[in-house]
Enzyme design. Sequence first.
Site, PDB file in Angstrom:
ATOM      1  N   TYR A   1       0.713  -1.338   0.044  1.00 12.09           N
ATOM      2  CA  TYR A   1       0.194  -0.181   0.041  1.00 12.09           C
ATOM      3  C   TYR A   1       0.796   1.258   0.016  1.00 12.09           C
ATOM      4  O   TYR A   1       1.842   1.253   0.797  1.00 12.09           O
ATOM      5  CB  TYR A   1      -0.777   0.081   1.369  1.00 12.09           C
TER       6      TYR A   1
ATOM      7  N   GLU B   1      -3.972   7.467  -3.684  1.00 10.37           N
ATOM      8  CA  GLU B   1      -3.829   5.931  -2.739  1.00 10.37           C
ATOM      9  C   GLU B   1      -3.622   5.131  -3.759  1.00 10.37           C
ATOM     10  O   GLU B   1      -4.593   4.584  -4.882  1.00 10.37           O
ATOM     11  CB  GLU B   1      -5.132   5.964  -1.954  1.00 10.37           C
TER      12      GLU B   1
END
Length: 407
Positions: A125, A213
Amino acid sequence: MNIHEYQGKEILKNFGVRVQEGIVAESPEKAVEAAKLIMAQTGSKFVVIKSQIHAGGRGKGKIRGSEQRGVQLAKSVDDVRDISKNLIGNVLVTHQTGPEGKKVNKVLVAQDVYYPGASEPKEYYIGILLDRSKACNVIMASTEGGMDIEEVAEHTPEKIFKEWVDPAIGLQPFQVRNIAFALGLQGEAFKEMVKFIGSLYKAYVETDSSMFEINPVLKTSDSKILAVDAKVNLDDNALYRHPDLIHLRDITEEDPLEVEATANDLNYVKLDGNVGCMVNGAGLAMATMDIIKLSGGEPANFLDVGGGANAKTVEAGFRIILKDPNVKAILINIFGGIVRCDRVATGVVEAYKAIGDIKVPIIVRLQGTNAEEGARIIDESGLKVFSAVQLKDAAAKVKQVLEELGE
Ligand code: GDP
Ligand code: MN
């Protein structure tokens, strides 16, 4: 401004960030065409079909009324056709869309990047956003890719590594190495990640984004690092500097009332309550929402008409508030500074007449320059508008009106 995954990936690519390649398609036929091209390029029969909506959680989300997931692996051209038919034109419900879901108008046909090789593909991530309390951008990275990052933050916050970037100095090479190291990478993958983060950060800064993101960032089985997903939020206030990005807006993904408000230069955010409010100034709008709550109502919206409110803006605001079926009463709270109260009052009365047949009671509180004059105009208009000079009187009127309506 939110944009679609395929658009976000296009931006990243332009900055040299490696992405999972794909072609966007608006029909099953186009999806098949796209898949054939990708299959020819990659030499694989596998492609991924990804619903394009402004919400995450698509992989786990389901098409309403079926068991179809929002992101699916297709193993043949026939699969591509079937899956696309099941997605395009239907409503996808994910944990981010709420129960009403979002209609899928397009799919991204993407190369399969989870192919077998020397090692297992691994998901990470990476997020970039503004940390207001530190007045710095922060890069967040985690080995827990592919998971809901809010969950990771709540249960295992130690698994999120953060590096703050001083905007005056910019991202330093040692910081990038810190991140790649924290992700446990070595050798070729480490070098790839360093390059990836550097380009990603450059893209974030140069597009004036407020959030990136990338979940998951993938280490492929042959140690390439690439963006499989891209959630990109561009800062509305900086869009004027990016005429090339403005067309990425997809108004079909936005609340229609908010779209109408933007077109009228109004700052409007729809909420769930029953008292519509129209206020000048964001701070006063927040205070007004508090007052509505204290008097037993729930704000139906935030609406800041700005410093230069006139009859036209008041009318536009009225129309938008009235389109919300939940609105049972309207509180107009204007502080006459630059704009004089008598002008606002005239605007309210004119708007009321222009729209006609307004059934919900309206409470108008005017304070500041020419407040008494404003109150007189409203009182003498003969319309079903209640005027108040003090905020507590306005709140009491809201309460009274709601009680009379049995709300
Ligand atoms: P999100 O669920 O809305 O965040 O959508 P993502 O773009 O993150 O995709 C969801 C999931 O689909 C990923 O976490 C992967 O597990 C899976 N996925 C995405 N691309 C591929 C691919 O190329 N091959 C395979 N097998 N799975 C993929
Ligand atoms: Mn994702």
